[in-house]
Design an enzyme around this catalytic site. Structure first.
Site, PDB file in Angstrom:
ATOM      1  N   TYR A 154      27.889 -51.187  37.172  1.00 32.75           N
ATOM      2  CA  TYR A 154      27.444 -50.139  36.248  1.00 32.75           C
ATOM      3  C   TYR A 154      28.668 -49.570  35.557  1.00 32.75           C
ATOM      4  O   TYR A 154      29.679 -49.258  36.200  1.00 32.75           O
ATOM      5  CB  TYR A 154      26.718 -49.012  37.004  1.00 32.75           C
ATOM      6  CG  TYR A 154      26.391 -47.863  36.082  1.00 32.75           C
ATOM      7  CD1 TYR A 154      25.188 -47.832  35.397  1.00 32.75           C
ATOM      8  CD2 TYR A 154      27.320 -46.847  35.843  1.00 32.75           C
ATOM      9  CE1 TYR A 154      24.902 -46.813  34.501  1.00 32.75           C
ATOM     10  CE2 TYR A 154      27.045 -45.830  34.942  1.00 32.75           C
ATOM     11  CZ  TYR A 154      25.836 -45.819  34.276  1.00 32.75           C
ATOM     12  OH  TYR A 154      25.565 -44.817  33.388  1.00 32.75           O
ATOM     13  N   GLU A 159      26.804 -46.969  27.501  1.00 34.49           N
ATOM     14  CA  GLU A 159      26.406 -47.402  28.839  1.00 34.49           C
ATOM     15  C   GLU A 159      26.202 -48.915  28.853  1.00 34.49           C
ATOM     16  O   GLU A 159      25.472 -49.448  28.011  1.00 34.49           O
ATOM     17  CB  GLU A 159      25.114 -46.696  29.272  1.00 34.49           C
ATOM     18  CG  GLU A 159      24.761 -46.960  30.726  1.00 34.49           C
ATOM     19  CD  GLU A 159      23.424 -46.339  31.121  1.00 34.49           C
ATOM     20  OE1 GLU A 159      22.393 -46.722  30.541  1.00 34.49           O
ATOM     21  OE2 GLU A 159      23.430 -45.472  32.011  1.00 34.49           O
TER      22      GLU A 159
END
Ligand code: ADP
Ligand code: MG
Length: 398
Positions: free
Chosen positions: A109, A197
């Site tokens: 992530y 992101e």
């Protein structure tokens, strides 16, 4: 402003972030054609909507033939994809992205956000990619690495290497991680983003670091500096009420209640919403019509607020500092004469020339409910909404 995954990937790849090969399609046939053109034998077809969580909601499909691509995309185009981020109404699918399927060794992530307390860009990363960051912080908080960037010097290579080590990335891949982190940081700062992101950022079986997903959000107030980014706006993904407002220069956020709010100033708009809730009502929107509050703006605001069919009462709350209450009152009267509304309207004016303003409202002959304080205004609008409801129920009962 949000953009699509395929757009964010293109933006980030211009800053050196590696992405899989992919192409955009506007129809099932085009999707199949794009896959053939790309070559290979496995593709991922991805619905392009402004929301995450598409995989779990059926918006990301692995396909290994023409017919599978046609079938998967036939089930996507024209549908609304409902994910945990879209709300129950979902988002319309009008574009799909066809991407080469890559063999995944591990998922990471990676997020960049503005950290308000340190007033810096913060890099948030975790070795537990694929899950949403909210889930990671619940189940594996220890896996999260946070690093803030000193703006005077920008992201330093040693700092990017530290993040890579903390994630347990193999030393041979450190350089690719540094390049990815630097690319994201530069894209974030140079394009006035508020969020980048990549979830997941993957290490492939053949040792490449690739962004498999990408999300970017930009600061609306800086879009004028980035016409190429502003062009990426896709109104089909926005709340139509909010698009109409931003086209008219009004700052509007649609909510679920039924009391419409027309207010000048963001702080006063927030206070108005709070006071309505305290009085037992639910605001239908946040609306800041700006400092000017000219008759034209007030008229636009009425049209916007009443275009929401949930609105059953309206509260106009104006504080005139630089403005004048008599002008605002004229604006309200003019707007309501031209476009009469069928719901009760409460008007509270305060500030410069308030007496003249009240007089104009009183003499207009319009069925306006007036209030002096904000509390009084909120109580009256909630009472008016309740009695309107009663009447409707009575009418239905008859
Ligand atoms: P979302 O976050 O909206 O669910 P993603 O783009 O992250 O959508 O895709 C969901 C999952 O699908 C990813 O976590 C990844 O496991 C898989 N995936 C996405 N793109 C590819 C790809 N090109 N090759 C292989 N797997 C992929
Ligand atoms: Mg994702």
């Amino acid at each position: 402003m949000d953009i699509h995954e395929y757009q964010a990937k293109e933006v980030l790849s211009n800053f050196g972030v590696a992405i899989p090969q992919g192409a955009l399609a506007y129809s099932p046939e085009q999707a199949a054609y794009r896959a053939r053109e790309m070559g290979g034998d496995k593709w991922i077809v991805k619905a392009q909507v402004h929301a995450g969580g598409r995989g779990k909601a059926g918006g990301v499909k692995l396909c290994s033939s023409d017919s599978e691509i046609l079938e998967a995309t036939n089930n996507m185009f024209g549908q609304r994809l409902v994910t945990h981020q879209t709300g129950p109404e979902g988002k319309g699918i009008y574009r799909v992205y066809v991407e080469a399927a890559v063999p995944i060794d591990r998922e990471i992530y990676l997020g960049l956000v503005l950290d308000r307390s340190s007033q810096r860009v913060m890099i948030v990363a975790s070795s537990e990619g694929g899950m949403e960051i909210e889930e990671i912080s619940e189940s594996r908080p220890d896996s999260i690495v946070r690093s803030t960037v000193e703006p005077a010097v920008g992201l330093q290579d040693f700092q990017a290497r530290e993040i890579a080590f903390a994630l347990g990335v193999e030393p041979a891949l450190t350089q690719q991680m540094v390049r990815t982190l630097q690319g994201c940081y530069r894209a974030f700062t140079e394009l006035d983003a508020t969020m980048v992101e990549i979830n997941p950022l993957v290490v492939t079986g053949d040792n490449r670091v690739l962004a498999l997903d990408a999300k970017m959000t930009f600061d609306d107030n800086a879009l004028f500096r980035h016409p190429n980014i502003a062009e990426l706006r896709d109104k089909s993904q926005e709340d139509p009420r909010e698009s109409r407002a931003s086209d008219r220069g009004l700052s509007y956020v649609g909510l679920d209640g039924n009391i419409g709010c027309i207010v000048n100033g963001a702080g006063l708009a927030m206070a108005t919403m709070d006071t309505i809730k305290l009085a037992g009502g639910e605001p239908a929107n946040f609306l800041d019509i700006g400092g000017g509050a000219t008759p034209e703006r007030v008229a636009k605001a009425f049209r916007l607020v009443t275009s929401d069919t949930n609105v059953q009462a309206i509260l106009v709350n104006i504080f005139a500092g630089i403005n004048r209450c008599d002008w605002v009152a004229e604006g309200v009267v003019q707007a309501l004469r031209e476009n009469p509304v069928e719901v009760p309207v409460v008007v509270r004016l305060a500030g410069t020339n308030v007496e003249e303003g009240q007089k104009i409202l009183a003499q207009s002959g319009l069925p306006l409910i007036r209030a002096t304080t904000l509390n009084e205004a909120a109580e009256r609008v909630v009472a008016a909404w309740n009695s309107d409801l009663d009447q409707n129920t009575k009418m239905r009962a008859v």
